[in-house]
Scaffold this active site. Structure first.
Site, PDB file in Angstrom:
ATOM      1  N   ARG A  78       0.810  -1.127  -0.142  1.00 23.47           N
ATOM      2  CA  ARG A  78      -0.033  -0.063   0.062  1.00 23.47           C
ATOM      3  C   ARG A  78       0.833   1.219  -0.033  1.00 23.47           C
ATOM      4  O   ARG A  78       1.863   1.098   0.159  1.00 23.47           O
ATOM      5  CB  ARG A  78      -0.980  -0.144   1.134  1.00 23.47           C
ATOM      6  CG  ARG A  78      -0.192  -0.071   2.835  1.00 23.47           C
ATOM      7  CD  ARG A  78      -0.171   1.351   3.020  1.00 23.47           C
ATOM      8  NE  ARG A  78       0.601   1.481   4.459  1.00 23.47           N
ATOM      9  CZ  ARG A  78       1.955   1.889   4.776  1.00 23.47           C
ATOM     10  NH1 ARG A  78       2.758   2.205   3.690  1.00 23.47           N
ATOM     11  NH2 ARG A  78       2.262   1.623   5.980  1.00 23.47           N
ATOM     12  N   GLU A 127      -0.535   9.909   8.869  1.00 23.50           N
ATOM     13  CA  GLU A 127       0.805   9.000   9.300  1.00 23.50           C
ATOM     14  C   GLU A 127       0.797   8.946  10.702  1.00 23.50           C
ATOM     15  O   GLU A 127       0.656  10.197  11.349  1.00 23.50           O
ATOM     16  CB  GLU A 127       1.962   9.642   8.753  1.00 23.50           C
ATOM     17  CG  GLU A 127       2.872   8.869   8.103  1.00 23.50           C
ATOM     18  CD  GLU A 127       2.304   8.109   6.998  1.00 23.50           C
ATOM     19  OE1 GLU A 127       1.771   6.721   7.126  1.00 23.50           O
ATOM     20  OE2 GLU A 127       2.241   8.482   5.763  1.00 23.50           O
ATOM     21  N   HIS A 128       0.772   7.841  11.156  1.00 22.20           N
ATOM     22  CA  HIS A 128       1.093   7.552  12.685  1.00 22.20           C
ATOM     23  C   HIS A 128      -0.295   7.826  13.378  1.00 22.20           C
ATOM     24  O   HIS A 128      -0.303   8.284  14.576  1.00 22.20           O
ATOM     25  CB  HIS A 128       2.185   8.280  13.458  1.00 22.20           C
ATOM     26  CG  HIS A 128       3.619   7.520  12.850  1.00 22.20           C
ATOM     27  ND1 HIS A 128       4.325   6.653  13.883  1.00 22.20           N
ATOM     28  CD2 HIS A 128       4.318   7.675  11.662  1.00 22.20           C
ATOM     29  CE1 HIS A 128       5.465   6.183  13.072  1.00 22.20           C
ATOM     30  NE2 HIS A 128       5.464   6.980  11.812  1.00 22.20           N
ATOM     31  N   ASP A 138      -3.166   5.826  13.139  1.00 23.62           N
ATOM     32  CA  ASP A 138      -3.757   4.710  13.302  1.00 23.62           C
ATOM     33  C   ASP A 138      -3.804   4.072  14.562  1.00 23.62           C
ATOM     34  O   ASP A 138      -4.929   3.883  15.200  1.00 23.62           O
ATOM     35  CB  ASP A 138      -3.670   3.534  12.197  1.00 23.62           C
ATOM     36  CG  ASP A 138      -2.017   3.007  12.108  1.00 23.62           C
ATOM     37  OD1 ASP A 138      -1.184   3.700  12.824  1.00 23.62           O
ATOM     38  OD2 ASP A 138      -1.761   2.060  11.253  1.00 23.62           O
ATOM     39  N   GLY A 168       8.592   1.507   3.143  1.00 21.59           N
ATOM     40  CA  GLY A 168       7.447   2.284   3.695  1.00 21.59           C
ATOM     41  C   GLY A 168       6.134   1.897   2.800  1.00 21.59           C
ATOM     42  O   GLY A 168       5.131   2.464   2.792  1.00 21.59           O
ATOM     43  N   SER A 187       4.860  -1.151   3.140  1.00 19.90           N
ATOM     44  CA  SER A 187       4.255  -2.314   3.817  1.00 19.90           C
ATOM     45  C   SER A 187       4.472  -3.658   3.164  1.00 19.90           C
ATOM     46  O   SER A 187       3.555  -4.636   3.276  1.00 19.90           O
ATOM     47  CB  SER A 187       2.726  -2.041   3.641  1.00 19.90           C
ATOM     48  OG  SER A 187       2.293  -1.770   4.987  1.00 19.90           O
ATOM     49  N   SER A 188       5.632  -3.932   2.734  1.00 22.69           N
ATOM     50  CA  SER A 188       5.717  -5.326   2.133  1.00 22.69           C
ATOM     51  C   SER A 188       5.466  -6.418   3.377  1.00 22.69           C
ATOM     52  O   SER A 188       5.152  -7.503   3.069  1.00 22.69           O
ATOM     53  CB  SER A 188       7.225  -5.476   1.533  1.00 22.69           C
ATOM     54  OG  SER A 188       8.149  -5.076   2.441  1.00 22.69           O
ATOM     55  N   ASP A 234      -2.029  -1.187   7.785  1.00 14.42           N
ATOM     56  CA  ASP A 234      -1.386  -1.996   6.464  1.00 14.42           C
ATOM     57  C   ASP A 234      -2.123  -3.209   6.603  1.00 14.42           C
ATOM     58  O   ASP A 234      -2.563  -3.756   5.065  1.00 14.42           O
ATOM     59  CB  ASP A 234      -0.171  -2.198   7.049  1.00 14.42           C
ATOM     60  CG  ASP A 234       0.741  -0.925   7.208  1.00 14.42           C
ATOM     61  OD1 ASP A 234       0.312   0.199   7.068  1.00 14.42           O
ATOM     62  OD2 ASP A 234       1.625  -1.064   7.883  1.00 14.42           O
ATOM     63  N   LYS A 249      13.215  -2.849   9.588  1.00 11.15           N
ATOM     64  CA  LYS A 249      12.654  -2.884  11.364  1.00 11.15           C
ATOM     65  C   LYS A 249      13.854  -3.687  11.949  1.00 11.15           C
ATOM     66  O   LYS A 249      13.520  -4.854  12.475  1.00 11.15           O
ATOM     67  CB  LYS A 249      11.255  -3.506  11.129  1.00 11.15           C
ATOM     68  CG  LYS A 249      10.268  -2.835  10.342  1.00 11.15           C
ATOM     69  CD  LYS A 249       9.129  -2.808  11.336  1.00 11.15           C
ATOM     70  CE  LYS A 249       8.138  -1.731  10.720  1.00 11.15           C
ATOM     71  NZ  LYS A 249       7.330  -2.056   9.708  1.00 11.15           N
TER      72      LYS A 249
HETATM   73  P1  NG1 Z   1       5.050   0.764   7.798  1.00  9.16           P
HETATM   74  O1  NG1 Z   1       5.553   2.094   6.823  1.00  9.16           O
HETATM   75  O2  NG1 Z   1       4.453  -0.440   7.012  1.00  9.16           O
HETATM   76  O3  NG1 Z   1       6.255   0.399   8.497  1.00  9.16           O
HETATM   77  C1  NG1 Z   1       3.763   1.381  10.240  1.00  9.16           C
HETATM   78  C2  NG1 Z   1       2.688   0.793  10.892  1.00  9.16           C
HETATM   79  C3  NG1 Z   1       1.447   1.311  10.436  1.00  9.16           C
HETATM   80  C4  NG1 Z   1       1.306   3.004  10.649  1.00  9.16           C
HETATM   81  C5  NG1 Z   1       2.450   3.551   9.952  1.00  9.16           C
HETATM   82  C6  NG1 Z   1       2.757   5.031   9.999  1.00  9.16           C
HETATM   83  C7  NG1 Z   1       2.945  -1.650  11.296  1.00  9.16           C
HETATM   84  C8  NG1 Z   1       2.957  -2.935  10.684  1.00  9.16           C
HETATM   85  N1  NG1 Z   1       2.806  -0.517  10.337  1.00  9.16           N
HETATM   86  O4  NG1 Z   1       3.884   1.210   8.509  1.00  9.16           O
HETATM   87  O5  NG1 Z   1       0.386   0.923  11.244  1.00  9.16           O
HETATM   88  O6  NG1 Z   1       1.363   3.086  12.102  1.00  9.16           O
HETATM   89  O7  NG1 Z   1       3.882   2.971  10.249  1.00  9.16           O
HETATM   90  O8  NG1 Z   1       1.376   5.647   9.583  1.00  9.16           O
HETATM   91  O9  NG1 Z   1       3.265  -1.403  12.426  1.00  9.16           O
END
Ligand code: NG1
Length: 504
Positions: free
Chosen positions: A70, A76-77, A79, A175, A177-178, A227, A271
């Protein structure tokens, strides 16, 4: 339920010779991808995946599944703070061929040589691989579903495993969301292998998205549910506004004359343990801010005011007028960072207890107090304003106010950079260059600290836009050679949500 291998090969061949044909695999692929625009690429990928899978596993029958990545357009941040997000699923995904096994083993191979094969047993509590291992995303899905069905007393001890080969074309650690797409994919494979149907109804999908958001914390992030929800419930040609607690979705059509262009800053947002701490500091600060506000409001009104997330600061939730809420909240959080000692004083408890309540990592260890203190006011400001920007963005899209939407994206980036501090010099430069190159709006997307930007560009200008960003960012700023940056910037289409094709 599965498809005999010879039929599968025949179907792939039919689809190849007749990309818009009526064979079942062709119809499945057409409903999953923009088959006319990228049928050749899709078929090439599936042929390669099939070859890899059949070389590795002795399969007589096969099934296939996919889960898209996605791009978050705005929000952003928000959720994990209980405020909405506004992403779209993209035409890049994690795809798999798989077959159920008769025992309790899960074996996952990957066409990408960097991801070595993983094999584990389905047991009550599945021990994780070391932090950062790709196999943990599969374990997260399986463990989450096991816990779910155990709670429902649905014979979790009888579940069987599967063997799968996975092929992804979502840029990794960018970023997009893989990792959540992999969690969703493994969940669908597990459900299908065990003839469970959670993913087959609209209510089931909401339940599954919630469940997988919790399940992904297995890998150590404390993220929200965006995600998994968008990967499961994406809608072709649409962005999706997602609200949380309870999870709800609403689709909004994307403007036909505009394109969404994603550009990779090339700074990896992996991560690792250290990166997890950078990310997790934000949820910790938000929880602390909510705790301070709960205490302040409760003292002010002489009753327990129900605030556990920043998103709870709503008139209907607190039975306090909007203007009062902001007056009290703004006054409660000063600009200077808070020490743990000061927060503990406000909460009327020891620093140890405060840390144990609000600053825990998933493994139980305590998140250390940052040397500069906890920036509660800045985090609060970003989260509340960003939630409002999401609402305004949905309205702007519905009213076809494209430049208004672009402006909101620009303001979001500013806030991510200055208040939430999740940008980096490369992302800032890329955003500036994108605006100079004609983007109506441009911002970092996803967790931040690297990864991609998302830009809103008029479709007729996309080619010129990409050309200029290639030159100014990849060539002049990063010093890359032309041949190195072909795949780093691309426009993407809003795709439908995850799906399984088991031949039924
Ligand atoms: P990504 O970009 O996939 O690391 C993370 C969180 C989301 C959201 C965003 C910031 C996970 C799996 N994903 O996304 O829920 O908080 O950062 O908007 O923790």
């Amino acid at each position: 339920m599965s498809i005999p291998v010879d039929q599968w090969l025949q179907m792939l061949e039919d689809a190849g010779s007749e990309p818009t044909g009526e064979s079942r695999i062709s119809r499945y692929l057409q409903s999953s991808y923009d088959f006319l625009a990228e049928g050749k690429r899709v078929l090439g990928r599936y042929s390669n995946l099939t070859k890899y899978h059949l070389d590795r596993f002795k399969a007589d029958e096969l099934s296939t599944a996919r889960a898209p990545g996605r791009v978050n357009l705005i929000g952003e941040h928000t959720d994990y703070n209980g405020l909405p997000v506004f992403p779209m699923a993209v035409n890049r995904d994690m795809a798999a061929l798989f077959s159920p096994r008769n025992d309790r083993k899960v074996v996952i191979a990957n066409t990408e040589p960097g991801f070595a094969e993983r094999c584990f047993d389905i047991e009550e509590s599945i021990p994780p691989y070391p932090t950062g291992d790709w196999g943990n995303y599969c374990k997260a899905a399986v463990q989450g579903l096991l816990d779910h069905y155990r709670q429902k007393r649905r014979g979790a001890e009888r579940f069987r495993g599967f063997e799968a080969t996975i092929d992804g074309d979502i840029p990794i650690a960018a970023g997009m969301s893989s990792s959540s797409a992999l969690v969703v994919l493994c969940a669908l494979i597990f459900l299908s292998s065990n003839r469970l149907d959670l993913h087959t109804t609209a209510e089931g999908l909401l339940e599954l998205a919630d469940l997988l958001a919790g399940a992904e914390r297995y890998v150590g992030t404390q993220g929200g549910g965006m995600d998994q929800a968008i990967s499961l419930m994406g809608a072709s040609g649409h962005a999706v506004k997602i609200d949380f607690f309870p999870l709800r979705i609403r689709t909004a059509p994307l403007p036909e004359n505009c394109s969404i262009v994603v550009a990779d800053s090339t700074v990896k947002a992996a991560k690792t343990a250290e990166a997890l701490d950078k990310y997790n500091r934000r949820p910790v600060e938000c929880r602390l801010a909510a705790a301070v506000l709960k205490r302040t409001f409760s003292e002010h009104y002489g009753r327990e005011v129900p605030i556990s997330l920043l998103g709870d600061l709503k008139e209907e939730k607190l039975a306090i007028t909007e203007s009062e809420i902001w007056k009290i909240a703004d006054a409660a959080l000063h600009e200077d960072p808070f020490t743990l000692e000061e927060i503990a004083g406000i909460l009327g408890q020891s620093a140890e207890k405060t840390a144990a309540l609000y600053c825990k990592r998933r493994n139980g260890s305590i998140f250390p107090e940052p040397a500069e203190g906890f920036k509660l006011q800045q985090r609060y400001r970003h989260v509340i304003d960003e939630g409002r920007r999401v609402e305004q963005s949905v309205r702007a899209l519905e009213e076809e106010d494209i430049s208004g939407f672009g402006e909101l994206m620009n303001r979001s980036h500013q806030s991510c950079r200055d208040l939430y501090e999740i940008s980096c010099p490369e992302l800032d430069r890329l955003v500036d260059i994108s605006r100079e190159a004609g983007a109506l709006g441009s911002r970092l997307t996803g967790a931040g600290f690297g990864g991609c930007t998302v830009s809103l560009v008029e479709s007729k200008q996309v080619e010129a836009f990409i050309h200029q960003v290639n030159k100014a960012y990849y060539r002049d700023y990063l010093g890359l050679e032309d041949r190195e940056f072909g795949a780093l910037i691309f426009s993407c289409q809003a795709a439908g949500g995850a799906s399984v094709f088991a031949g039924a």
